[in-house]
Enzyme design. Sequence first.
Site, PDB file in Angstrom:
ATOM      1  CD  GLU A 313       1.567 -10.708 -10.944  1.00  0.00           C
ATOM      2  OE1 GLU A 313       1.885  -9.496 -11.054  1.00  0.00           O
ATOM      3  OE2 GLU A 313       2.106 -11.608 -11.588  1.00  0.00           O
ATOM      4  CE  LYS A 315      -1.050  -0.097 -10.096  1.00  0.00           C
ATOM      5  NZ  LYS A 315       0.028   0.740  -9.537  1.00  0.00           N
ATOM      6  CD  GLU A 382       6.131  -1.355  -8.494  1.00  0.00           C
ATOM      7  OE1 GLU A 382       5.676  -0.244  -8.198  1.00  0.00           O
ATOM      8  OE2 GLU A 382       6.066  -1.838  -9.635  1.00  0.00           O
ATOM      9  CG  PHE A 422       5.774  -8.274 -11.838  1.00  0.00           C
ATOM     10  CD1 PHE A 422       5.765  -8.046 -13.201  1.00  0.00           C
ATOM     11  CD2 PHE A 422       5.903  -7.191 -10.984  1.00  0.00           C
ATOM     12  CE1 PHE A 422       5.875  -6.771 -13.714  1.00  0.00           C
ATOM     13  CE2 PHE A 422       6.008  -5.898 -11.484  1.00  0.00           C
ATOM     14  CZ  PHE A 422       5.991  -5.693 -12.861  1.00  0.00           C
ATOM     15  CD  GLU A 482      -0.200   1.957  -6.250  1.00  0.00           C
ATOM     16  OE1 GLU A 482      -0.408   2.827  -7.109  1.00  0.00           O
ATOM     17  OE2 GLU A 482       0.909   1.432  -6.045  1.00  0.00           O
ATOM     18  CE  LYS A 487       1.031  -8.676 -14.149  1.00  0.00           C
ATOM     19  NZ  LYS A 487       2.474  -8.850 -13.898  1.00  0.00           N
ATOM     20  CE  LYS A 504      -3.610   1.866 -13.926  1.00  0.00           C
ATOM     21  NZ  LYS A 504      -2.486   2.813 -13.886  1.00  0.00           N
ATOM     22  CE  LYS A 506      -3.539   2.986  -8.956  1.00  0.00           C
ATOM     23  NZ  LYS A 506      -2.968   4.352  -9.037  1.00  0.00           N
TER      24      LYS A 506
END
Length: 995
Positions: A313, A315, A382, A422, A482, A487, A504, A506
Amino acid sequence: MDSDEIVPDNPQNVGEDLDEKYPNRPHNRAPTFAFHELYLNLFNPLSEIKKKPAGSNLARRKAGPHGKGAAGLSPFELRRDIIIRFIARWRKDVGDDIYPAFRLILPDKDRDRAMYGMKEKVIGKMLVKIMKINKESEDGQTLLNWKLPSQTTGRMAGDFAGRCYEVLVKRPLRTEPGSLTIEEVNEKLDKLSIASKEEEQTPILAEFYKKMNPEELTWLIRIILRQMKVGATERTLFHAWHPDAESLYNISSSLRRVCWELHDPNIRLEGDDRGIALMQCFQPQLAQFQMHSFDKMVARMQPTEEDQVFWIEEKMDGERIQLHMAPDDSVPGGRKFAFWSRKAKDYTYLYGNGLHDENGALTRHLKDAFANGVRSVILDGEMVTWDPEQDALVPFGTLKTAAIAEQRNPFSKGPRPLYRVFDILHLNGAELTKYTLRDRRNALQKALQPVHRRFEILPYEEATTAAEVETCLRKVVAEASEGLVLKNPRSPYRLNERHDDWMKVKPDYMTEFGESLDLIVVGGYYGQGRRGGFLASFLCALRVDDNESSQNTDSSKFWSFCKVGGGFTAADYQEVRHITDGKWNKWDPKKPPTHLIELAGGDSQNERPDMWIKPSDSIVLCVKAASVTQSDSFRMGMTVRFPRFKTLRKDKNWKTALSVQEFLNLKSNAEQEQQEKQFDVDNSRKKRLKRATKKPLKIAGYDGESNVQYSGPSGHVFDNLNFFVMTESTFPEKKSKAELEQLVKANGGRIYQTNTAALDTICVAERRTVKVASLQKVGDTNIIRPSWLIDCVKQNVKDVGLPDLILPFEPRHMFFIMEDRAEEININADCFGDSYARDTSVEELKEILQQMGTVKQEAAPVLDASTSQRIEARIQEKVNSGYTAPCGWLFRGLSFFFSPVNQTNGEDDGMISLDLTLELLQNTASFAGANIATSLEAPGITHAIVNSETASPAKLDSLRKSVAALPGRKVPHLVTSKWVEESWKNGTLLDEERK
């Protein structure tokens, strides 16, 4: 969060409201401790253990006078011992309400008190004013420029509370601890949080200054800033208070509930008390931090060889928001909403509390956002800002501004909030956290109907390899996103946890420009905490070239470009300090070095550094970054995302560092290369289709296709009745709370989640949970065991003739009985516990027989005549209306004579006896209400019964003649034992001629 809980205009009324909301709320029997007890017996000892290793003399001494801090205990054990002893002392000397203390011990977890709106700079200005300190003096500068090293010691740099202590200890109004109690401190802090202006806050802080010594005031400042850092986490404190405290905080985000509902360690959270609930803010699941290797991350997502799929997904660069929607009974078809951030800040005022909320920036657009049949949901997502004109996301910092603009003009074409969902955690009364992510996403797709660019479901891609992760990452970097979140689709939702099921990614490791950026340092910023006292991040710039001044730093200018603070080791910082020592200058906002360094914002001097350095004296940092983005914070008009220090370029100086034009060339080349790379990827990689979910999630009451496990038969026994089911059932059948609710609904009952939602609500529970204990304490309602529900339905299923007549409560059905109802309930069973109104099971009958020898009949309540007649009349009324009679009512009004083996005329020849078949059948007939006659001459006999298997034709003929010869009486029917047996078996009186 109710405003009356924060702004107690009428403390008496507020207390009454809280007592009603928390009926099990504890009350202290003595005043709270003095405030100084907190830091002397808790904060200071914990801080000392944080500083000293376990087993040291100081650690042992601080752990207590009773030897509990002996050498060999770990720091965790020492801290826990201090906390447990403080809590035990509070319970002994004050009472069970520790909420006043916990508000000060864990100020960052107390969402019942509003934010103060006071940061270090504001507090510093107030203290300067209160203590009448010259701003230009050393102490004034110590408070106002707290990040800078002290001109004397420098030991407290970066620690604002510590710098305050340095100043306060020089000019205290009192040296001994003050007399303010914890409760009084809380009252003043409530006033401080309400005050919105500096002139309103200053007198309150001044009052604290008058009544506290420097150490007390230092800890108070830490509480206001919500930066305690005593070395003990909230988990340690929660576990010391109650074993379920952390669980309750995770699902409610309420420190008050943790303290008030769990004041008794012996009462545990069970069943639904452990799950999230509507309109109750919970602590969301968090993503694990990125590992060094994509391969390792992917391996964690692939626990089995059979299913190696993981999800990717985007971020989002926004704010984590949970949305709650519940029915609004005050408006036909209405819905009420609530929004909370990850930190439990209530944003309902901003996004809307209902579909028709004129101040709602989002909810007024959600009328058609939910599928038919969806009554209540909890969503995780979000909140981002979307610009309709650019058809693109806007950086996070504009979210609140966009929401306020949307409140004023809901149909403007300017930036607006966009909620991207989500996850779904609750649907129509069912909690979904235990379901897999696949099942939850399936429910999410069915429950929501997206509203374009206002309310959308965040898409995902399925993947199986690390290469696919990098491809997606490059794509989102190009779109200025970002990062990514990986998941595990097989995972449940874990409240307030970081777990490998969510990770996550980045893009701070990536260098999209083909080479690193060599940037000149022109400014520095002092750090906080561990980095306090020295420059921890640096302002980097690009050189502006021109033909005349490119080789002359006196006329060359440098445009601010980015800040770099990540990636440095302690050795890197030491080397930077060694090279630049003595070359730094304090930045003077009134006389900025604009001839060398240009910042953005003109006079506002955006991203103004604490110190500056001449480029000719400075160093060049090799920086890696993910992408370029537009920015008004830097003079260049753009900056890089996720810049990180890579190495120190000692071989370069200001002349060879990156210039503006060189950077623009690099940017152009990188964009062209990226387009070519993306073109190749798009043409070589086939689009992956989402796999169909094998087992779709089924939610009770969601739509026509929804179902749950079969919980029991259906009927009308609970028509027009209201129920509040609080726990599961373990006897006589094991049923979950959801199954009991489904059983009630299937039989005509209505389910509520509180006992106050409807009149005459029947409360059902089998174990003493927090909710049950609260109701017991109030004592104004009976609490029924689930066995009563099951007994009512079973009696109905047996066609006992009373399908819409519920059973009366019996003592065995009661978990809690109101004092004035005990006698009324006790008369519904005899002294042995045998019911007057329902069938008794074999197991129950065995239990009754075992207890008969120990029960005193005279002590048991007796069913009075009027009650007996009332029950009989109601049953007979139903039977007369055509309902099948209860089995205990089957032969009521009939009188049976069972013919002995060798008696046909009623004469006693000394051998009168019934065979075994008739003897057992006589017991059955008696149980079913028949009167048993001992002779054929007895008055009122309606049936003469012979054994159908042993009666000979001669015997039957002789009995028939004896019956016919009875003078002046109605001739009884002559039937066989088979008629009695079949009538009992079928629950009705059969045609006598057939038997």
